[in-house]
Design a protein around this motif. Structure first.
Motif, PDB file in Angstrom:
ATOM      1  N   MET A  44      12.067   5.736  -4.693  1.00 21.75           N
ATOM      2  CA  MET A  44      11.702   5.813  -3.104  1.00 21.75           C
ATOM      3  C   MET A  44      11.329   4.301  -2.613  1.00 21.75           C
ATOM      4  N   ALA A  45      10.578   3.576  -3.599  1.00 19.06           N
ATOM      5  CA  ALA A  45       9.976   2.290  -3.000  1.00 19.06           C
ATOM      6  C   ALA A  45      11.486   1.361  -2.708  1.00 19.06           C
ATOM      7  N   ALA A  46      12.537   1.463  -3.466  1.00 23.15           N
ATOM      8  CA  ALA A  46      13.709   0.913  -3.363  1.00 23.15           C
ATOM      9  C   ALA A  46      14.536   1.458  -2.191  1.00 23.15           C
ATOM     10  N   LEU A  47      14.540   2.563  -1.820  1.00 24.62           N
ATOM     11  CA  LEU A  47      14.988   3.196  -0.538  1.00 24.62           C
ATOM     12  C   LEU A  47      14.196   2.618   0.765  1.00 24.62           C
ATOM     13  N   LEU A  48      12.858   2.470   0.637  1.00 26.21           N
ATOM     14  CA  LEU A  48      12.140   1.907   1.626  1.00 26.21           C
ATOM     15  C   LEU A  48      12.360   0.558   1.834  1.00 26.21           C
ATOM     16  N   GLN A  49      12.583  -0.192   0.778  1.00 24.30           N
ATOM     17  CA  GLN A  49      12.909  -1.638   0.824  1.00 24.30           C
ATOM     18  C   GLN A  49      14.223  -1.873   1.600  1.00 24.30           C
ATOM     19  N   GLU A  50      15.232  -0.909   1.500  1.00 28.95           N
ATOM     20  CA  GLU A  50      16.511  -0.995   2.088  1.00 28.95           C
ATOM     21  C   GLU A  50      16.538  -0.741   3.852  1.00 28.95           C
ATOM     22  N   VAL A  51      15.482   0.097   4.072  1.00 31.27           N
ATOM     23  CA  VAL A  51      15.361   0.323   5.301  1.00 31.27           C
ATOM     24  C   VAL A  51      14.264  -0.707   5.978  1.00 31.27           C
TER      25      VAL A  51
ATOM     26  N   VAL B  66       0.879  -1.363   0.010  1.00 29.85           N
ATOM     27  CA  VAL B  66       0.049   0.002   0.042  1.00 29.85           C
ATOM     28  C   VAL B  66       0.831   1.216   0.140  1.00 29.85           C
ATOM     29  N   THR B  67       1.955   1.309   0.901  1.00 29.74           N
ATOM     30  CA  THR B  67       2.663   2.514   0.890  1.00 29.74           C
ATOM     31  C   THR B  67       3.670   2.653  -0.294  1.00 29.74           C
ATOM     32  N   PHE B  68       3.887   1.487  -0.894  1.00 37.23           N
ATOM     33  CA  PHE B  68       4.791   1.682  -2.312  1.00 37.23           C
ATOM     34  C   PHE B  68       3.674   2.171  -3.393  1.00 37.23           C
TER      35      PHE B  68
ATOM     36  N   SER C  64      24.637  -1.781   8.356  1.00 36.53           N
ATOM     37  CA  SER C  64      24.374  -0.425   8.813  1.00 36.53           C
ATOM     38  C   SER C  64      24.947   0.735   7.767  1.00 36.53           C
ATOM     39  N   ASN C  65      25.928   0.587   7.194  1.00 36.24           N
ATOM     40  CA  ASN C  65      26.655   1.278   6.241  1.00 36.24           C
ATOM     41  C   ASN C  65      25.711   1.497   5.094  1.00 36.24           C
ATOM     42  N   ARG C  66      25.010   0.342   4.648  1.00 35.74           N
ATOM     43  CA  ARG C  66      24.119   0.239   3.444  1.00 35.74           C
ATOM     44  C   ARG C  66      22.919   1.029   3.832  1.00 35.74           C
ATOM     45  N   VAL C  67      22.217   0.564   4.557  1.00 36.87           N
ATOM     46  CA  VAL C  67      21.032   1.328   5.029  1.00 36.87           C
ATOM     47  C   VAL C  67      21.111   2.851   5.275  1.00 36.87           C
ATOM     48  N   CYS C  68      22.157   3.213   5.912  1.00 34.05           N
ATOM     49  CA  CYS C  68      22.789   4.522   6.167  1.00 34.05           C
ATOM     50  C   CYS C  68      22.703   5.455   4.810  1.00 34.05           C
ATOM     51  N   ASN C  69      23.414   4.746   3.826  1.00 36.89           N
ATOM     52  CA  ASN C  69      23.441   5.462   2.669  1.00 36.89           C
ATOM     53  C   ASN C  69      22.034   5.589   1.981  1.00 36.89           C
TER      54      ASN C  69
END
Length: 364
Positions: free
Chosen positions: A116-123, A17-19, A140-145
């Protein structure tokens, strides 16, 4: 490049739904980004032509137009690569490095298909590592990017509103709930706070109203009490910005429970700062107290609960190192009736004279 069926399967089913709220009705392809870049470059060239003589030389050290276009091409390629899980880690790293160099990066990220969907998936992908706490430095480094790119979107005036409307900051709150003190978790908390800090830095009431509808205040208070100096500083800055808004000040002072919680944490911080001084952190603590004193109900309570270290000269030398902090402290004392207006003006004049003194300023 549109996501294929296989790539779409990588996205969490819990976030469908969010995506769907983030993705545009019509896919924007890589060619669309290139056309936007071409238009941007032509408009920029036209403005330079109209603003400067035709024979003027380019400033020394300026980036050639060809190099700028090449960089944009690389940026578009990395944005495109975010849709490919195999290329995403490299794309996140490279884009996070370029976020300060490309002014329109936030717009390109927000309006490109699936980004943005890809960034949310990383989170969301690191949620399982929170409890039990198994987050590694590499994760941690990957999600912080990814969070750094979200901060870029949160900072831009044209993407900040849609960013809030999609409630994307809520996806970062699980990171703020963590209490593990290892470096990967601290880096994750600090970067998440940076996204919220980018939102409040603009002093927009829409941002404050959104945050007040969430649990951001108790989350910041917990970090202010238990976090490292840097994370405590950012969390206190966020609280300060909420207090500087009239809606935020009234919200915190509306009930005794809210005010007492804030006052208790600030009081503990003052006691800690008396043992381990930090001018940067103290600045935000004093500003919070000064702003609370602008509310009549809070002012009455501060007569009883303001730490003695802020009533005497415990921090006076630190205050004098920053004129604005010194002014906020004197204003707090004035509001509490501990200093008269005449005394405040005399102290400020004395500080100005000291700074103008050749001996104290280091001039000989």
């Amino acid at each position: 490049m549109m996501l294929g069926n296989d790539e779409t399967k990588h996205y969490s089913s819990n976030c469908t739904v969010t995506f769907s709220l983030l993705l545009p009705r019509k896919s924007r392809s890589f060619r669309c980004l290139r056309r936007l870049s071409g238009l941007h470059a032509r408009l920029k060239a036209f403005r330079k032509l109209m603003a400067a003589p035709s024979d003027s030389a380019a400033p020394e050290g300026a980036m050639p137009e060809e190099t700028l276009e090449e960089m944009h091409e690389k940026v578009f390629g990395w944005i495109n690569d975010l849709a490919d899980p195999d290329k995403r880690e490299t794309a996140l790293l490279e884009l996070s490095k370029k976020r300060e160099m490309v002014g329109d990066l936030a717009i390109w990220i927000w309006h490109s298909f699936g980004t943005m969907a890809a960034l949310l998936q990383e989170v969301i992908s690191v949620y399982p590592t929170i409890m039990p706490p198994t987050l590694t430095a590499m994760q941690s480094n990957r999600v912080c990017n990814a969070l750094a790119l979200m901060q870029c979107v949160a900072s831009h005036k044209d993407t900040r509103g849609p960013f809030l409307q999609a409630h994307i900051p809520l996806f970062l709150y699980p990171f703020l709930h963590t209490t593990k003190t290892t470096r990967p978790f601290e880096y994750l908390r600090l970067t998440s706070l940076g996204v919220i800090g980018a939102l409040v830095k603009t002093d927009e009431q829409e941002v404050i109203q959104f945050l007040l509808s969430t649990e951001i205040i108790p989350l910041c208070l917990r970090i202010m009490e238990q976090g490292t100096e840097l994370s405590r500083t950012v969390a206190t800055f966020i609280l300060q910005k909420i207090l500087l808004d009239d809606t935020g000040l009234n919200y915190i002072c509306q009930t005794y429970e809210r005010f007492s919680h804030v006052a208790m944490i600030l009081g503990k911080m003052v006691l800690q700062l008396a043992k381990e001084p930090s001018a940067r952190l103290l600045k935000h603590v004093v500003r919070c107290y000064s702003r609370l004193s602008d509310n009549s109900r809070a002012l009455q309570a501060l007569h009883q609960c303001l730490p003695d270290q802020l009533k005497d000269d415990t921090f006076v030398e630190l205050f004098k190192g920053d004129k604005s902090t010194y002014q906020w402290w004197l204003q707090l004392l004035k509001n509490l009736g501990l200093k008269t207006d005449t005394e405040v003006q005399a102290l400020l004049s004395a500080l100005a004279d000291q700074r103008d003194s050749p001996v104290l300023s280091g001039d000989k």
